[in-house]
Design an enzyme around this catalytic site. Structure first.
Site, mmCIF file in Angstrom:
data_model
loop_
_atom_site.group_PDB
_atom_site.id
_atom_site.type_symbol
_atom_site.label_atom_id
_atom_site.label_comp_id
_atom_site.label_asym_id
_atom_site.label_seq_id
_atom_site.Cartn_x
_atom_site.Cartn_y
_atom_site.Cartn_z
ATOM 1 C CB CYS A 68 -0.930 -0.042 1.211
ATOM 2 S SG CYS A 68 -1.761 1.513 1.575
ATOM 3 C CB CYS A 71 0.273 1.787 4.095
ATOM 4 S SG CYS A 71 -1.436 1.275 3.822
#
Length: 465
Positions: A68, A71
């Site tokens: 991600c 993230c």
């Protein structure tokens, strides 16, 4: 106004961090000298909750995945921030929850595989990153998603600590409707909402059940209940067959469907899709695998093979009138040439279709039409050297920017087409317009790209791969 906090310890930390961020207080909780958030490790999920209850501290869960991008950006720019770390460390037990599994996972992450699955399911993690804040007694008080700046992230944590803060699950109504549905109580006025929710929650089997049920319901519905915009949008999203009862909504007379959809030609587009699925695709034996997009403009070897176009045209005419056969042939050629990497013929056909049917009758809806044209014209710019074809594409991009005059990417495409077609001066004028717009909206990546393009235009260099 007096600030009243249920948890005196948290209240003191809050006041200290919010009002006196640079003062080191003797009452401030002890923190080790590490930057940013200090993540709790070595405990199971059950133990984390026990620790929170015992210490009367809130819990912060950073639910992420190794793949991600946002993230990773949180790790790189937010969680290492001292202000973020001071605030979270004082008020929360912070835990990272990795949702995916990789060969590089350390023993700590591996021990949390089952806990991560439980958290993912229990708290309905639908996108990443997801930030979950729980009270000391383990109740969710706040939940949000997506990248946040340090200041914005602290604001989310502050919201979680508000007295009386409670998180309301947006899918409560869906849960109730699902339970009723399974008991035989069906509310068809809510079924479209149920389908969307089931899709979002990953309940694929239940979503399919709802779709089939609703199609059967619509077959028997009155015109008043059938011809609504919401139902037309639903039917647009499913793959109707020509022998389905509901296909009669669109063929041979689709005027009511067009009116309900608020889109002239909507019914024809539905029919064209059926023609493609049931006649064109089997006839040409088209692959279901998407053709790779070569973003750098490098094309795969061109296959100049041609299909039996007269035979296909006659095949469509056996079941549908001439207008469907003519449009179907153009759609067929586009698919064929794309899968055979025959870009000159593909873009010739694409521009023929625009010439014949215009912008507003393409298969896309709303602003997506202009994005589709922009994408095709940009790839034409990268792959084609024929100046006549480039000029034709530029003409259509000019039509697009008349309708989207504030989109710098569309103007950039138009300018590059002009430049490659040999209209250098005109191209530079439009590229400068694109740059001014990008600067106005602070599109940093576009600003850098457009400046580079302008430099190349001024020096006569290629702006394409």
């Amino acid at each position: 106004m007096k600030l009243i906090m249920k948890n005196p310890g948290i209240g003191q930390a809050m006041l200290c961090l919010l009002l006196l961020p640079v003062i080191v207080s003797a009452t401030k909780p002890k923190l080790t000298m590490k930057e940013g958030i200090q993540w709790t490790t070595g405990l199971s999920w059950t133990q984390v909750k026990e620790k929170a209850k015992k210490e009367n501290k809130y819990i912060f869960l950073d639910v992420f995945a190794t793949w991600c991008g946002p993230c990773k950006e949180m790790d790189k720019t937010v969680y290492v921030n001292d202000s973020v770390g001071n605030f979270i460390n004082a008020a929360f037990i912070a835990v990272k929850v990795q949702t995916d599994q990789t060969k590089a996972d350390n023993p700590e992450v591996q021990k949390w595989y089952d806990d991560a699955k439980e958290i993912n399911k229990a708290y309905r993690v639908l996108s990443l990153p997801t930030f979950i804040f729980l009270s000391p007694d383990g109740k969710v008080v706040h939940k949000t998603i997506g990248y946040r700046t340090p200041q914005a992230f602290i604001a989310e944590a502050v919201a979680a600590l508000k007295p009386g803060q409670a998180y309301v699950d947006p899918y409560i109504e869906f849960d109730e409707l699902e339970a009723d549905y399974k008991k035989g109580k069906k509310d068809y006025s809510k079924i479209l909402y149920m389908m969307r929710s089931a899709k979002e929650l990953g309940k694929e089997a239940f979503e399919k059940l709802l779709i089939q049920d609703y199609l059967q319901y619509l077959e028997k519905a009155s015109d008043k209940k059938l011809y609504t915009k919401a139902n037309m949008e639903f039917l647009n999203a499913v793959e109707l067959k020509s022998d389905a009862k509901l296909f009669a909504i669109f063929y041979p007379d689709g005027k009511k469907a067009d009116k309900a959809a608020g889109s002239p030609g909507f019914a024809d587009r539905m029919v064209n899709r059926v023609v493609f699925r049931e006649i064109i695709s089997p006839f040409l034996k088209l692959s279901n695998v998407a053709t790779p997009v070569y973003l750098n403009g490098v094309a795969a070897p061109t296959d100049k093979a041609e299909a039996d176009w007269p035979g296909l045209y006659q095949k469509i005419l056996q079941k549908y009138p001439k207008p469907y056969a003519e449009r179907g042939l153009l759609n067929a050629k586009l698919a064929w040439y794309e899968q055979h990497y025959n870009y000159p013929n593909y873009y010739n056909t694409y521009l023929q279709k625009l010439d014949k049917y215009g912008i507003d009758t393409l298969s896309s809806i709303g602003l997506a039409i202009y994005s589709d044209i922009n994408m095709n014209c940009w790839q034409l710019f990268e792959r084609i050297t024929d100046k006549a074809l480039l000029a034709k594409a530029a003409k259509w991009m000019h039509e697009v920017i008349k309708r989207t005059p504030l989109d710098p990417s569309h103007i950039d495409t138009y300018a590059n087409l002009l430049y490659k077609a040999g209209e250098k001066d005109k191209a530079m004028v439009w590229e400068e317009k694109a740059l001014r717009l990008a600067e106005k909206y602070k599109y940093q990546t576009d600003i850098e790209n457009f400046k580079e393009v302008l430099t190349k235009m001024r020096t006569g260099e290629k702006t394409w791969p």
